[in-house]
Design an enzyme around this catalytic site. Structure first.
Site, PDB file in Angstrom:
ATOM      1  N   ARG A  60       0.256  -8.394  15.756  1.00  0.00           N
ATOM      2  CA  ARG A  60       0.843  -7.594  14.674  1.00  0.00           C
ATOM      3  C   ARG A  60       1.246  -8.468  13.484  1.00  0.00           C
ATOM      4  NH1 ARG A  60       4.383  -2.041  15.303  1.00  0.00           N
ATOM      5  NH2 ARG A  60       4.613  -1.712  13.087  1.00  0.00           N
ATOM      6  N   ARG A  82      21.378   9.968  20.089  1.00  0.00           N
ATOM      7  CA  ARG A  82      20.667   8.913  20.867  1.00  0.00           C
ATOM      8  C   ARG A  82      19.146   9.000  20.756  1.00  0.00           C
ATOM      9  NH1 ARG A  82      24.799  10.247  24.486  1.00  0.00           N
ATOM     10  NH2 ARG A  82      26.444   8.691  24.384  1.00  0.00           N
ATOM     11  N   GLU A 108      -1.708  -3.425  -0.282  1.00  0.00           N
ATOM     12  CA  GLU A 108      -1.752  -3.415   1.192  1.00  0.00           C
ATOM     13  C   GLU A 108      -3.179  -3.126   1.676  1.00  0.00           C
ATOM     14  OE1 GLU A 108       0.835  -4.467   2.800  1.00  0.00           O
ATOM     15  OE2 GLU A 108       2.607  -3.956   1.597  1.00  0.00           O
ATOM     16  N   ASN A 128       1.297  -9.473   8.355  1.00  0.00           N
ATOM     17  CA  ASN A 128       2.173 -10.179   7.404  1.00  0.00           C
ATOM     18  C   ASN A 128       1.399 -11.060   6.442  1.00  0.00           C
ATOM     19  OD1 ASN A 128       4.581  -9.139   8.385  1.00  0.00           O
ATOM     20  ND2 ASN A 128       4.715 -10.699   9.982  1.00  0.00           N
ATOM     21  N   LYS A 130      -4.632  -0.585  10.696  1.00  0.00           N
ATOM     22  CA  LYS A 130      -3.258  -0.823  11.151  1.00  0.00           C
ATOM     23  C   LYS A 130      -3.079  -0.316  12.580  1.00  0.00           C
ATOM     24  CE  LYS A 130       1.577  -0.776  10.303  1.00  0.00           C
ATOM     25  NZ  LYS A 130       2.699  -0.589   9.428  1.00  0.00           N
ATOM     26  N   HIS A 136       7.769 -12.127   0.460  1.00  0.00           N
ATOM     27  CA  HIS A 136       9.174 -11.752   0.694  1.00  0.00           C
ATOM     28  C   HIS A 136      10.116 -12.703  -0.032  1.00  0.00           C
ATOM     29  CE1 HIS A 136       8.119  -9.392   4.593  1.00  0.00           C
ATOM     30  NE2 HIS A 136       8.215  -8.585   3.553  1.00  0.00           N
ATOM     31  N   LYS A 163       7.904   1.248  12.984  1.00  0.00           N
ATOM     32  CA  LYS A 163       9.034   0.392  12.583  1.00  0.00           C
ATOM     33  C   LYS A 163       9.915   1.179  11.624  1.00  0.00           C
ATOM     34  CE  LYS A 163       7.343  -4.362  12.749  1.00  0.00           C
ATOM     35  NZ  LYS A 163       7.050  -5.550  11.919  1.00  0.00           N
ATOM     36  N   GLU A 189       5.428  -6.334  18.272  1.00  0.00           N
ATOM     37  CA  GLU A 189       5.286  -7.647  17.636  1.00  0.00           C
ATOM     38  C   GLU A 189       5.697  -8.784  18.564  1.00  0.00           C
ATOM     39  OE1 GLU A 189       6.427  -7.460  13.545  1.00  0.00           O
ATOM     40  OE2 GLU A 189       5.826  -9.525  13.175  1.00  0.00           O
ATOM     41  N   HIS A 198       7.103  -4.229  -4.372  1.00  0.00           N
ATOM     42  CA  HIS A 198       6.668  -4.872  -3.123  1.00  0.00           C
ATOM     43  C   HIS A 198       5.186  -5.256  -3.151  1.00  0.00           C
ATOM     44  CE1 HIS A 198       6.484  -5.815   1.115  1.00  0.00           C
ATOM     45  NE2 HIS A 198       5.437  -5.010   1.222  1.00  0.00           N
ATOM     46  N   HIS A 207       2.695 -11.948   3.062  1.00  0.00           N
ATOM     47  CA  HIS A 207       4.067 -11.451   3.000  1.00  0.00           C
ATOM     48  C   HIS A 207       5.139 -12.541   3.097  1.00  0.00           C
ATOM     49  CE1 HIS A 207       2.336  -7.512   3.166  1.00  0.00           C
ATOM     50  NE2 HIS A 207       3.514  -6.924   3.196  1.00  0.00           N
TER      51      HIS A 207
HETATM   52  N1  LIG Z   1       8.249   0.529   8.345  1.00  0.00           N
HETATM   53  C1  LIG Z   1       7.228  -0.223   7.965  1.00  0.00           C
HETATM   54  O1  LIG Z   1       6.377  -0.603   8.768  1.00  0.00           O
HETATM   55  C2  LIG Z   1       7.115  -0.586   6.519  1.00  0.00           C
HETATM   56  C3  LIG Z   1       5.933  -1.204   6.058  1.00  0.00           C
HETATM   57  C4  LIG Z   1       5.819  -1.470   4.687  1.00  0.00           C
HETATM   58  C5  LIG Z   1       6.865  -1.146   3.830  1.00  0.00           C
HETATM   59  N2  LIG Z   1       8.002  -0.558   4.317  1.00  0.00           N
HETATM   60  C6  LIG Z   1       9.100  -0.177   3.429  1.00  0.00           C
HETATM   61  O2  LIG Z   1       8.606   0.814   2.531  1.00  0.00           O
HETATM   62  C7  LIG Z   1       9.371   0.752   1.328  1.00  0.00           C
HETATM   63  C8  LIG Z   1       8.414   0.795   0.170  1.00  0.00           C
HETATM   64  O3  LIG Z   1       7.675   1.989   0.216  1.00  0.00           O
HETATM   65  P1  LIG Z   1       7.197   2.711  -1.129  1.00  0.00           P
HETATM   66  O4  LIG Z   1       6.463   1.725  -1.933  1.00  0.00           O
HETATM   67  O5  LIG Z   1       6.562   3.964  -0.736  1.00  0.00           O
HETATM   68  O6  LIG Z   1       8.573   2.939  -1.894  1.00  0.00           O
HETATM   69  P2  LIG Z   1       9.405   4.255  -2.258  1.00  0.00           P
HETATM   70  O7  LIG Z   1       9.605   5.099  -1.070  1.00  0.00           O
HETATM   71  O8  LIG Z   1      10.601   3.798  -3.001  1.00  0.00           O
HETATM   72  O9  LIG Z   1       8.417   5.018  -3.256  1.00  0.00           O
HETATM   73  C9  LIG Z   1       8.114   4.443  -4.512  1.00  0.00           C
HETATM   74  C10 LIG Z   1       8.504   5.395  -5.647  1.00  0.00           C
HETATM   75  O10 LIG Z   1       7.551   6.444  -5.706  1.00  0.00           O
HETATM   76  C11 LIG Z   1       8.193   7.698  -5.641  1.00  0.00           C
HETATM   77  N3  LIG Z   1       7.244   8.599  -4.997  1.00  0.00           N
HETATM   78  C12 LIG Z   1       6.818   8.558  -3.703  1.00  0.00           C
HETATM   79  N4  LIG Z   1       5.851   9.460  -3.523  1.00  0.00           N
HETATM   80  C13 LIG Z   1       5.651  10.072  -4.718  1.00  0.00           C
HETATM   81  C14 LIG Z   1       4.757  11.056  -5.176  1.00  0.00           C
HETATM   82  N5  LIG Z   1       3.826  11.576  -4.365  1.00  0.00           N
HETATM   83  N6  LIG Z   1       4.826  11.463  -6.469  1.00  0.00           N
HETATM   84  C15 LIG Z   1       5.735  10.903  -7.312  1.00  0.00           C
HETATM   85  N7  LIG Z   1       6.583   9.940  -6.952  1.00  0.00           N
HETATM   86  C16 LIG Z   1       6.541   9.528  -5.666  1.00  0.00           C
HETATM   87  C17 LIG Z   1       9.478   7.445  -4.899  1.00  0.00           C
HETATM   88  O11 LIG Z   1      10.450   8.424  -5.187  1.00  0.00           O
HETATM   89  C18 LIG Z   1       9.861   6.076  -5.449  1.00  0.00           C
HETATM   90  O12 LIG Z   1      10.462   6.218  -6.707  1.00  0.00           O
HETATM   91  C19 LIG Z   1      10.187  -0.516   1.397  1.00  0.00           C
HETATM   92  O13 LIG Z   1      11.528  -0.193   1.679  1.00  0.00           O
HETATM   93  C20 LIG Z   1       9.575  -1.296   2.559  1.00  0.00           C
HETATM   94  O14 LIG Z   1      10.511  -2.122   3.216  1.00  0.00           O
HETATM   95  C21 LIG Z   1       8.130  -0.277   5.635  1.00  0.00           C
HETATM   96 ZN   LIG Z   2       3.930  -4.906   2.719  1.00  0.00          ZN
END
Ligand SMILES: NC(=O)c1ccc[n+]([C@@H]2O[C@H](COP(=O)([O-])OP(=O)(O)OC[C@H]3O[C@@H](n4cnc5c(N)ncnc54)[C@H](O)[C@@H]3O)[C@@H](O)[C@H]2O)c1
Ligand SMILES: [Zn+2]
Length: 375
Positions: A246, A121, A185, A250, A231, A257, A143, A241, A270, A253
């Site tokens: 917040r 929980r 970003e 976006n 942020k 998206h 989030k 949000e 992304h 985005h």
């Molecule tokens: N929660 C939120 O507020 C929020 C905001 C924006 C994005 N997101 C989410 O984040 C995700 C995208 O994040 P991302 O771009 O980090 O993707 P990811 O976690 O897939 O990382 C991108 C790639 O880089 C690799 N990687 C990460 N750090 C590394 C490092 N230091 N050295 C070598 N390789 C490395 C990972 O293994 C992966 O292959 C999406 O799922 C998106 O929906 C969430």
């Molecule tokens: Zn984004």
């Protein structure tokens, strides 16, 4: 060490940004009075690079650590992978006194954060983001999310971490394309809150063919902290949000998206679709609320110098993008909530954007942008 504090009442926390901070995970956990056992969740790319260092730091601070490595990539943000990790955590003896350590990009952060929000929980978790995207965006704000076969981020929760440790030296091992997409970003943050950062981003872009290196790594902590600050101040105003503030995050985005959902996984990252989405949002901002041409040009120039895409690939069908954009959470009663810019640093939430406007913006995205050289 730059520290950004988030004032969120009983779940306020700090984000520590410094080169080498990975080795202080144990120290910060003790300082946050976290319990005796840690479940370290990471992925197959990050674990070989940084997993043992973080584990050692936790063990040196007397924590018993279990390690859970998921496949790198978006597919790990699933109920199946969650199920697997949770079973491993139960076998490793974790209970409600344990905490989760998310070490990796946004995928690991979203997965680990969600698991922490429901395990027994809800147990505490900490974020150790290792991608640009995760350091400047996803690790801060609380989030969490998983994907369903029918769509991205359809399951999730708000669960704030106990602290975040962002170590810019971890970015040195990122593939160049992943590094660049994360910078989209930062461009978003600059456009909505800190126009002066655009100049810094263009300077950094000139050095990017070699990626971040020891020659520019010293500049990163303050740049990353500045982005986290942007942020953080927005999240503080609108944690769940509900007030609209917040939603400014976006920017770029909504169509982004739509594009993301229209291409095969991995075709466009992304941050790359966000770059396209920003170009569309700038166009609509100029057309509908008079964003000055010079402001639009400056953002486009910055995205272009970071080698982020500005033209929709030919194989992407605008009709499909539009259909996806219209099923987006932001589409209500035939109206879309769209973030426009009045001028740099001044976003507004508009419901005046029509479907015809979106169509027009998508057709503009199909054409090559004209980039003016700025200094
Ligand atoms: N929660 C939120 O507020 C929020 C905001 C924006 C994005 N997101 C989410 O984040 C995700 C995208 O994040 P991302 O771009 O980090 O993707 P990811 O976690 O897939 O990382 C991108 C790639 O880089 C690799 N990687 C990460 N750090 C590394 C490092 N230091 N050295 C070598 N390789 C490395 C990972 O293994 C992966 O292959 C999406 O799922 C998106 O929906 C969430
Ligand atoms: Zn984004």
């Amino acid at each position: 060490m730059p520290t950004v504090s988030l004032a969120l009442g009983t779940h306020s926390y700090d984000v520590h940004v410094s080169n080498g901070a990975l080795d202080s995970a144990g120290f910060f956990s003790t300082r946050a009075r976290l319990g005796g056992r840690a479940a370290l969740i990471t992925d197959t790319n990050v674990y070989p690079q940084y997993g043992e260092r973080v584990k050692r730091s936790l063990e040196d601070a007397d924590y018993a650590v279990s390690v859970h490595v998921v496949d790198a990539g978006e597919k790990s943000k699933s109920l199946n992978v969650m199920n697997q990790v949770v079973e491993e955590m139960v076998s490793a003896g974790h209970d409600r006194t344990s905490f989760v350590v998310a070490l990796g990009g946004g995928v690991v952060g979203d997965l680990a954060g969600f698991i922490a929000s429901v395990y027994y929980r809800g147990i505490p978790y900490v974020q150790i983001p290792t991608s640009v995207m995760a350091q400047v965006d996803s690790s801060v704000g609380g989030k969490t999310a998983l994907n369903l076969p029918s769509g991205k981020n359809l399951i999730g929760s708000f669960h704030q971490p106990r602290f975040v440790v962002a170590d810019p030296t971890a970015l040195l091992s990122l593939p160049e394309r992943v590094l660049r997409e994360g910078m989209a970003e930062m461009v978003k943050h600059a456009a909505i809150r800190r126009p002066k950062m655009l100049v810094i981003l263009r300077q950094l872009a000139d050095e990017l063919p070699i990626g971040f290196s020891l020659s520019n790594i010293e500049r990163l902590p303050s740049l990353i902290a500045e982005n986290i600050e942007i942020k953080a101040r927005i999240v503080e105003k609108d944690e769940r949000e509900t007030t609209g503030t917040r939603a400014f995050l976006n920017f770029g985005h909504t169509l982004g998206h739509g594009i993301e959902a229209s291409v095969s996984y991995g075709d466009l990252l992304h941050g790359e679709v966000v770059s396209l989405g920003i170009r569309a949002a700038l166009y609509l901002s100029r057309k509908l609320i008079g964003l000055p041409v010079h402001d639009e040009a400056e953002v486009l120039q910055t995205l272009s110098s970071l080698k982020l895409p500005l033209q929709l690939p030919r194989k992407v069908d605008p009709g499909t993008v539009l259909a996806h954009a219209m099923t987006d959470k932001k589409f209500r009663g035939g109206k879309i909530r769209f973030v426009l810019l009045k001028r740099l640093g001044e976003p507004v939430l508009s419901d005046a954007v029509t479907i015809d406007d979106l169509k027009e913006a998508l057709s503009v995205l199909g054409t090559a942008p004209r980039i003016r050289k700025l200094h």
